[in-house]
Write a protein that holds these residues in place. Structure first.
Motif, PDB file in Angstrom:
ATOM      1  N   LEU A 293      46.563  14.688  74.668  1.00 35.50           N
ATOM      2  CA  LEU A 293      45.607  14.506  73.946  1.00 35.50           C
ATOM      3  C   LEU A 293      46.018  13.328  72.769  1.00 35.50           C
ATOM      4  N   GLY A 294      47.400  13.066  72.797  1.00 35.79           N
ATOM      5  CA  GLY A 294      47.882  12.202  71.878  1.00 35.79           C
ATOM      6  C   GLY A 294      48.018  12.913  70.412  1.00 35.79           C
ATOM      7  N   VAL A 295      48.148  14.206  70.462  1.00 34.31           N
ATOM      8  CA  VAL A 295      48.264  14.905  69.131  1.00 34.31           C
ATOM      9  C   VAL A 295      49.897  15.273  68.884  1.00 34.31           C
ATOM     10  N   ILE A 313      47.097  16.012  62.030  1.00 37.19           N
ATOM     11  CA  ILE A 313      45.738  15.861  62.308  1.00 37.19           C
ATOM     12  C   ILE A 313      45.566  14.334  62.653  1.00 37.19           C
ATOM     13  N   PRO A 314      44.872  13.872  63.797  1.00 42.05           N
ATOM     14  CA  PRO A 314      45.008  12.595  64.170  1.00 42.05           C
ATOM     15  C   PRO A 314      44.199  11.579  63.132  1.00 42.05           C
ATOM     16  N   GLN A 315      44.441  10.408  62.878  1.00 46.17           N
ATOM     17  CA  GLN A 315      43.997   9.417  62.072  1.00 46.17           C
ATOM     18  C   GLN A 315      42.311   9.370  62.258  1.00 46.17           C
ATOM     19  N   GLY A 316      41.938   9.380  60.957  1.00 51.81           N
ATOM     20  CA  GLY A 316      40.178   9.323  61.280  1.00 51.81           C
ATOM     21  C   GLY A 316      39.667  10.610  61.669  1.00 51.81           C
ATOM     22  N   ILE A 317      40.328  11.566  61.595  1.00 48.05           N
ATOM     23  CA  ILE A 317      39.710  12.747  62.110  1.00 48.05           C
ATOM     24  C   ILE A 317      39.280  13.630  60.707  1.00 48.05           C
ATOM     25  N   ASP A 318      38.077  14.433  60.648  1.00 47.59           N
ATOM     26  CA  ASP A 318      37.771  14.979  59.268  1.00 47.59           C
ATOM     27  C   ASP A 318      38.513  16.580  59.644  1.00 47.59           C
ATOM     28  N   GLN A 340      52.451  21.481  51.286  1.00 49.28           N
ATOM     29  CA  GLN A 340      52.561  20.076  51.450  1.00 49.28           C
ATOM     30  C   GLN A 340      51.669  19.438  52.625  1.00 49.28           C
ATOM     31  N   PHE A 341      51.252  20.365  53.514  1.00 45.40           N
ATOM     32  CA  PHE A 341      50.659  19.832  54.700  1.00 45.40           C
ATOM     33  C   PHE A 341      49.144  20.115  54.812  1.00 45.40           C
ATOM     34  N   ALA A 342      48.584  20.716  53.766  1.00 45.97           N
ATOM     35  CA  ALA A 342      47.162  20.736  53.253  1.00 45.97           C
ATOM     36  C   ALA A 342      46.429  19.437  53.529  1.00 45.97           C
ATOM     37  N   GLY A 343      45.377  19.425  54.602  1.00 50.94           N
ATOM     38  CA  GLY A 343      44.658  18.316  54.947  1.00 50.94           C
ATOM     39  C   GLY A 343      45.408  17.341  55.693  1.00 50.94           C
ATOM     40  N   LYS A 344      46.846  17.552  56.103  1.00 56.17           N
ATOM     41  CA  LYS A 344      47.500  16.800  56.932  1.00 56.17           C
ATOM     42  C   LYS A 344      47.749  17.390  58.444  1.00 56.17           C
ATOM     43  N   ALA A 345      47.927  18.553  58.441  1.00 55.51           N
ATOM     44  CA  ALA A 345      48.265  19.525  59.620  1.00 55.51           C
ATOM     45  C   ALA A 345      47.286  20.483  60.044  1.00 55.51           C
ATOM     46  N   TRP A 346      47.273  20.775  61.191  1.00 52.79           N
ATOM     47  CA  TRP A 346      46.612  22.134  61.895  1.00 52.79           C
ATOM     48  C   TRP A 346      47.820  22.794  62.391  1.00 52.79           C
ATOM     49  N   ARG A 347      47.572  24.096  62.032  1.00 49.03           N
ATOM     50  CA  ARG A 347      48.437  25.187  62.346  1.00 49.03           C
ATOM     51  C   ARG A 347      47.853  26.205  63.695  1.00 49.03           C
ATOM     52  N   ILE A 348      48.388  25.753  65.107  1.00 46.16           N
ATOM     53  CA  ILE A 348      47.869  26.477  66.047  1.00 46.16           C
ATOM     54  C   ILE A 348      48.763  27.724  66.394  1.00 46.16           C
ATOM     55  N   GLY A 349      48.207  28.830  66.455  1.00 48.54           N
ATOM     56  CA  GLY A 349      49.210  30.084  66.555  1.00 48.54           C
ATOM     57  C   GLY A 349      48.912  30.531  68.102  1.00 48.54           C
ATOM     58  N   LEU A 350      49.981  30.859  68.474  1.00 49.33           N
ATOM     59  CA  LEU A 350      50.258  31.532  69.845  1.00 49.33           C
ATOM     60  C   LEU A 350      50.886  32.715  69.496  1.00 49.33           C
ATOM     61  N   CYS A 363      41.728  26.350  73.778  1.00 45.65           N
ATOM     62  CA  CYS A 363      42.053  25.353  72.845  1.00 45.65           C
ATOM     63  C   CYS A 363      42.255  23.912  73.130  1.00 45.65           C
ATOM     64  N   LEU A 364      42.848  23.908  74.041  1.00 46.75           N
ATOM     65  CA  LEU A 364      43.053  22.304  74.599  1.00 46.75           C
ATOM     66  C   LEU A 364      41.710  21.722  75.235  1.00 46.75           C
ATOM     67  N   SER A 365      40.868  22.420  75.889  1.00 48.58           N
ATOM     68  CA  SER A 365      39.488  22.119  76.141  1.00 48.58           C
ATOM     69  C   SER A 365      38.731  21.675  74.881  1.00 48.58           C
ATOM     70  N   ALA A 366      38.660  22.813  73.916  1.00 48.90           N
ATOM     71  CA  ALA A 366      37.753  22.413  72.929  1.00 48.90           C
ATOM     72  C   ALA A 366      38.300  21.293  71.850  1.00 48.90           C
ATOM     73  N   LEU A 367      39.549  21.033  71.901  1.00 52.40           N
ATOM     74  CA  LEU A 367      40.094  19.972  71.002  1.00 52.40           C
ATOM     75  C   LEU A 367      39.752  18.727  71.747  1.00 52.40           C
ATOM     76  N   LYS A 368      39.789  18.739  72.824  1.00 54.80           N
ATOM     77  CA  LYS A 368      39.524  17.554  73.747  1.00 54.80           C
ATOM     78  C   LYS A 368      37.978  16.872  73.777  1.00 54.80           C
ATOM     79  N   GLU A 369      37.169  17.971  73.420  1.00 58.29           N
ATOM     80  CA  GLU A 369      35.652  17.696  73.343  1.00 58.29           C
ATOM     81  C   GLU A 369      35.466  17.141  71.994  1.00 58.29           C
ATOM     82  N   VAL A 370      36.218  18.001  71.004  1.00 56.76           N
ATOM     83  CA  VAL A 370      35.798  17.633  69.576  1.00 56.76           C
ATOM     84  C   VAL A 370      36.421  16.415  69.161  1.00 56.76           C
ATOM     85  N   LEU A 371      37.625  15.969  69.611  1.00 56.46           N
ATOM     86  CA  LEU A 371      38.339  14.987  69.188  1.00 56.46           C
ATOM     87  C   LEU A 371      37.842  13.388  69.542  1.00 56.46           C
ATOM     88  N   VAL A 372      37.151  13.758  70.522  1.00 59.96           N
ATOM     89  CA  VAL A 372      36.469  12.488  71.090  1.00 59.96           C
ATOM     90  C   VAL A 372      36.092  11.385  70.061  1.00 59.96           C
TER      91      VAL A 372
END
Lengths: 372, 372
Positions: A293-295, A313-318, A340-350, A363-372
């Motif tokens: 996904l280029g993340v 968080i990829p550029q241009g993504i809210d 320091q990472f507030a607004g700049k990163a996501w934390r994906i727990g497993l 998670c991968l499918s949902a992110l793929k759909e949402v990040l389009v």
């Protein structure tokens, strides 16, 4: 005003904790409440202790589950061991190292802060150098798995260095217990605390802790009482200790301990090494998918936690909008950045029960759909 | 070693707490865990706050449920308000007043102890006299419902006396909240804590607390930080406060708060005054029955708690043996004596969901059979 029962939505929890709690653990939680001094309950506590010794890989006698969250576990380690005249080296590479420093300050002890870059492991060489110049240091404190950044520090090496300089170690294992290799006795950790709601996949609110004999010796020979009555481990142990009559200290959180017991039985059934490996395998699956996904990850590969994947968080993504869509449309929770990472990163727990193929796929499918 | 799921026996809980937890509350407890920052969860917390304001009869903004048992609630009141230079008058008439004194000592503040007879209410006239001679006193602390003795103190009068002498009040309502008349605003209580597992009949592990504006003002203007990071109410409030984004402090015990919410909805549905009256009615039934059995109360009638009946163990009766028979053969838990009353008294609880006719009947019949 009218009030009615609260019916929560059914989420998939892939944030920094709480993780998904299995139906089996929720069932245990809801079993009938019995008294905290009931012989049947005391028998179960003995099993919780034995199971925690297994999870921590320790034979420490002072191993138990504190009746409060991981933050209280942290405080219990500091207020029982550290006295105002002591010098404590705190290694900070994220939010929770900062919280350790805050604990030292509130005790009025001498704080020496070793700062490492956020998103990286604690710098072992820098610790060695610092301790060389700080002969008065009595304790070294660090976070094994920094929940704010997703970095794993080399706890074994850091403990070796501390021991070389005659320091005791206080280790935060909130996010590592059950998910990453952790060997309290072999690595010589003196005080360690964790949380119920991460890789153990129990409900939040309980903090497993363990103290080495060296640490217990310090507690027994303190010159002043522990500033906290509630967290005074000498008193807490008189309720948790094995022989004879248990001394009442406070009313234990009976049902939460049912749940912790069940989650530890599940871990024991799977096997600790198998659980570590499963977290690693699921992390690998997720990382491969995210790459497609280029993340990008925040943490260099060798220092990444399997159970907490911090990604830019990829550029241009809210940020907030994406997390809201995931939560509302997919019932999927991922974590926001912290510090320091507030607004700049996501934390994906497993973590724990959440570390499975279905969650990774969702998670991968949902992110793929949402990040389009 | 092998470990299997823990299946507790089904007890009737008529000790000093935990009390019987209803199926409705246990069901709420076992609902799916969601994140502690999930908007749905935050909405529920707002309701918990409103319901606690109702239960305490207060409009205090700083009203919330601490993520730890009542002992931690006690400590939160003391460590947030009392500073080392302060003088605190602690009224002791049982074990829990002694614990208050211990809190004051560990803070390093000046303790003035007012001892009243165990099994009696705090002596209001003695407090007035003592405060007359102790102009430096800043706080008066007392236990509304002494769980160790079954005595109810006159909280309204004690608060009036404290106010007359310009003292703030710290009140233990662990056993009184929901079971005895209690009016925080009308009586002018400044800091109060309770427990989830008594007359609210929720699972143990949570402590409702409330602070008056006068108390909040002291917290805001402290010269030194609160010694406990975990219990620092300024930080805790930033997670519980009403407006805008909630600041992460620690991971809330999500499922236990579902249960607390449900137990408070039940209290609200019944009505606070009705609940107080039900406790009184069941107490009357029990007292009449005990009298027929020739069992005497420890506490004079006017000072008795409805929800905790402390009775003298009849001569020639083996304390431990009787309690073991009740537990093993009747699945009925009554409480042992505590402190000065250990081995001399039993504590029969009629708290929350346990305060019903069936429980009273069971207890009286079982005692009749066993005491023959």
């Amino acid at each position: 005003m009218t009030f009615t029962s609260f019916i929560p939505p059914e989420r998939t929890l892939m944030g920094p904790g709480p993780s998904d709690v299995s139906a089996r653990v929720l069932s245990a939680l809801a079993r009938p409440t019995i008294g905290h001094l009931d012989p049947k309950f005391v028998g179960m506590m003995d099993e919780v202790k034995a199971l925690l010794q297994y999870a921590f890989q320790t034979e420490n006698e002072m191993t138990l589950a504190l009746s409060a969250p991981g933050s209280a576990g942290m405080e219990a380690c500091f207020v029982n061991l550290v006295q105002p005249q002591d010098t404590v080296v705190v290694c900070q590479n994220g939010v929770f190292g900062g919280r350790m420093a805050e604990n030292v300050k509130r005790i009025g002890a001498n704080l020496v802060l070793l700062e490492s870059e956020w998103g990286r492991a604690v710098d072992a060489q820098a610790l060695d150098n610092l301790l060389e110049q700080t002969p008065q240091a009595k304790f070294v404190a660090f976070v094994h798995a920094e929940t704010s950044t997703g970095a794993r520090s080399d706890a074994k090496t850091l403990c070796e260095i501390a021991r070389k300089h005659q320091c005791l170690t206080i280790v935060d294992a909130v996010t590592s217990l059950g998910g990453s290799e952790l060997r309290v006795d072999e690595w010589g950790i003196d005080a360690i605390y964790s949380g119920s709601q991460k890789c153990l996949s129990c409900v939040p609110g309980i903090s497993p802790v363990s103290f080495s004999d060296r640490a217990v010796d310090i507690i027994k020979h303190r010159e002043t009482p522990v500033p906290s009555w509630f967290l005074d481990q000498s008193l807490v142990m008189s309720y948790w200790s094995g022989e004879g009559k248990r001394a009442y200290h406070h009313t234990a959180p009976v049902n939460s301990l049912y749940a912790l017991h069940e989650s530890l039985v599940i871990l024991h059934d799977e096997g600790l090494e198998n659980s570590w490996q499963r977290h690693q395998d699921m992390h690998q699956l997720l990382a491969t998918g995210l790459e497609k996904l280029g993340v990008d990850f925040v943490v260099p590969q060798a220092e990444r936690l399997a159970q907490l994947n911090t990604v830019l968080i990829p550029q241009g993504i809210d940020d907030a909008k994406v997390r809201a869509i995931l939560l509302n449309d997919y019932n999927l929770e991922i974590g926001a950045g912290l510090g320091q990472f507030a607004g700049k990163a996501w934390r994906i727990g497993l973590m724990g029960h959440s570390a499975n193929r279905a969650n990774v796929a969702l998670c991968l499918s949902a992110l793929k759909e949402v990040l389009v």
